[in-house]
Design a protein around this motif. Structure first.
Motif, PDB file in Angstrom:
ATOM      1  N   GLU A   1      -0.961  -3.876   2.582  1.00 32.98           N
ATOM      2  CA  GLU A   1      -2.367  -3.529   2.648  1.00 32.98           C
ATOM      3  C   GLU A   1      -3.023  -4.187   3.867  1.00 32.98           C
TER       4      GLU A   1
ATOM      5  N   MET B   1       0.840  -1.207   0.000  1.00 34.40           N
ATOM      6  CA  MET B   1       0.000   0.000   0.000  1.00 34.40           C
ATOM      7  C   MET B   1       0.870   1.250   0.000  1.00 34.40           C
TER       8      MET B   1
ATOM      9  N   THR C   1      -5.711   0.187   5.894  1.00 30.57           N
ATOM     10  CA  THR C   1      -4.311   0.171   6.286  1.00 30.57           C
ATOM     11  C   THR C   1      -4.069   1.352   7.213  1.00 30.57           C
TER      12      THR C   1
ATOM     13  N   ASN D   1      -0.819   3.439  -2.694  1.00 33.14           N
ATOM     14  CA  ASN D   1      -1.929   2.884  -3.448  1.00 33.14           C
ATOM     15  C   ASN D   1      -1.576   2.877  -4.940  1.00 33.14           C
TER      16      ASN D   1
END
Lengths: 275, 311
Positions: B29, B4, B188, B64
């Motif tokens: 994540e 993430m 997260t 992301n």
């Protein structure tokens, strides 16, 4: 666009919710009008209409100063409303805005519109006093001048915005802005004519957006066609820069450019900000 | 699976000092990632760079899948922030604070009402929705900030010292909410805190000191690395006791903190009874415990997290 509206709406909501500020904003311009319009008009008329001969009777200082006071109100409110930016920094809310995906130009424009709206509202409140001052304006021209007041307020709040985004403390901001605002009022033709000034002062008059603001307001509000030439001269209805007659259109363009330029500068300083 | 948050060779140099010296780490994540370190270690600088608030001197950050320096707005949409400092507008109501947030983040109009109700329910503030924030207690304001941070369904929630200034009870409650969020929403979380007991809830922690990351692992692993158990004891004559310990005990680390002898051993069960018999001096206090994150922190940095910071 949504971001601009949200930022604008927040400032307006807070303005109407702050009772003390609301009260102050109603009283301050009225006080100015009382002092300049009522108290000083006799003195000013003798001084300014001294060499006008028989048309002197047609010159009314209140008529001269009213658009000036409205401009002055716009100037002070617009610039000081930018204080909300410093408050937002102090109370942390600026962080909430800066970490959001709202574009930096939307932040600048939203803040600009917020301050300008508050200033315009105050200016318009002054119009309610017109009948009590023995003045008569064409209602249509009064309505016409309101959008221009908003534009002028945008340009002036842009100035406040730029300073607010550069200065960290409330005190520092107030000091700087006071120094800035005073010459802008006195060297604009708002309260007294700005003829026969020394060269450097002339230069300030020329670059001062308030000069053009006052010029447009007077020309739109006053019935120019039915005003004798000498009175028009004394009223400061004719403004010339570098020997060129300034038209209403020209003045509007100047203020528009001024507003856009300041919005861009403020955007730039927001993009750099690490609140 | 893609991480993430990916940080690679991140550096921040101010005029004369290197605040962050080329750090790299990943946050997976759905995990709670604890970011620990004394004040001045470069934590805040690192977080500000990850959150698009500060421009890195060099290095790459992906959140992301979006590049923090090139796709700022995408990154901003993907993250929620709960700052150490209050960032609510206290002159407005809770409802107004939430509505403005929706507008800043372009939450679609038709889902706003539903989301506001949802996040208020998560933090138990449904009844205070139309009250001004200035009438809220410190704990309520924190909860409202968390609610607000969730409105735009961020993929990562940054919690920067979220419990500073709160009383112990409120702190405990807040962690319940945070764990609930992780469980129910799978968000997260990137967490910094001075309270090392709170950092224990992290799936993994990173310890930062002097601009560098000196350890990243699960809290249990880090503690295991220190050895099995810590025996704390006080005696009437510590000097004599220490002498005897050094004579009798070979493979254990012995240190003294504030008049208490700390002995690190692989397993206390086998060790303790024979050890106590070997001492000629009466023991006044005895405590056997597992290592905490604070022991880990001390082992890595040579000081207590509390000593290093000014909080």
């Amino acid at each position: 666009m949504e971001g601009v509206l949200a930022i604008w709406q927040r400032d307006i909501t807070k303005f109407f919710r702050d009772k003390a500020r609301l009260f102050g904003s109603f009283t301050m311009p009225v006080l100015f009008l009382l002092i300049f319009g009522g108290g000083m008009s006799g003195t000013m008329e003798t001084m300014m209409a001294g060499n006008m001969g028989e048309t002197a009777a047609d010159f009314n200082y209140i008529e001269f100063v009213f658009p000036g006071i409205v401009s002055m109100t716009l100037l002070m409110t617009s610039v000081f409303s930018a204080l909300s930016i410093i408050e937002d920094k102090d109370f942390g809310y600026m962080k909430e805005i800066l970490v959001s995906p709202v574009s930096r130009i939307s932040i600048a424009v939203g803040k600009m519109f917020g301050a300008a709206s508050v200033a315009t509202i105050q200016g318009v409140i002054l119009f309610a006093l017109i009948p009590f001052l023995g003045l008569s304006y064409d209602p249509l021209s009064v309505l016409q001048v309101i959008p221009f007041m908003f534009l002028l307020a945008c340009a002036l709040s842009g100035l406040g915005l730029l300073f607010a985004s550069l200065i960290r403390s409330t005190q520092g901001f107030q000091m700087t802005v006071n120094i800035l605002v005073m010459p802008m009022i006195f060297l604009s033709g708002a309260l007294f004519p700005v003829n026969n000034l020394p060269g450097w002062m002339e230069a300030v008059v020329t670059v001062n957006p308030v000069t053009y603001g006052v010029h447009v307001m007077k020309n739109v509000m006053v019935d120019v066609e039915n005003t004798p030439a000498e009175v028009a001269e004394a009223m400061g209805l004719n403004l010339s820069v570098f020997g060129q007659e300034v038209t209403v259109f020209g003045a509007v363009v100047f203020i528009l450019i001024f507003a856009v330029l300041l919005a861009l500068l403020a955007t730039k300083s927001f993009s750099r900000a690490n609140a | 699976m893609q991480a993430m948050i990916e940080v690679r060779g991140l550096t921040k140099t101010y005029k004369e000092t290197d605040a962050v010296k080329g750090i790299s780490f990943d946050v997976e994540e759905g995990e709670i990632f604890g970011f620990l370190g004394p004040n001045g270690a470069g934590k805040s600088t690192t977080i500000n760079m990850i959150c698009t608030m500060l421009k890195p001197t060099s290095g790459d950050i992906l959140i992301n899948g979006y590049d923090v320096s090139k796709e700022k707005n995408r990154v901003r949409e993907s993250i929620g922030l709960i700052f150490q400092q209050n960032t609510l507008d206290t002159k407005l109501t809770a409802n107004e604070n939430l509505k403005f947030h929706c507008r800043f983040y372009n939450v679609p109009k038709n889902v706003r009402e539903e989301r506001i109700q949802e996040v208020l329910a998560i933090v138990d503030l449904t009844e205070s929705r139309y009250s001004k924030v200035e009438t809220f207690s410190g704990g309520m304001q924190r909860r409202l900030e968390i609610a607000r941070g969730l409105l735009h369904y961020p993929r990562v929630l940054f919690l920067d010292e979220p419990t500073v200034g709160l009383d112990p009870q409120t702190r405990a409650h807040l962690w319940e909410y945070i764990l609930k969020l992780k469980k129910e929403q799978g968000i997260t979380m990137f967490l910094t805190t001075h309270y090392l007991d709170e950092a224990e809830i992290s799936d993994r922690v990173a310890i930062m000191d002097k601009g560098q990351i000196i350890a990243v692992d699960r809290p249990s692993k880090l503690k295991d690395q220190l050895g099995g158990d810590i025996i704390e004891l006080s005696t009437n004559d510590n000097d004599q006791a220490l002498k005897e310990i050094h004579e009798n005990v070979q493979d254990a680390e012995v240190t003294v903190h504030e008049g208490t002898i700390h002995i690190k051993v692989a397993s206390s069960d086998a060790f303790i009874s024979s050890f106590l018999k070997s001492l000629s001096i009466p023991v006044t206090k005895l405590n056997i415990r597992k290592p905490t994150l604070n022991d880990v922190f001390m082992a890595f940095t040579g000081r207590n997290i509390g000593e290093a910071g000014d909080i």
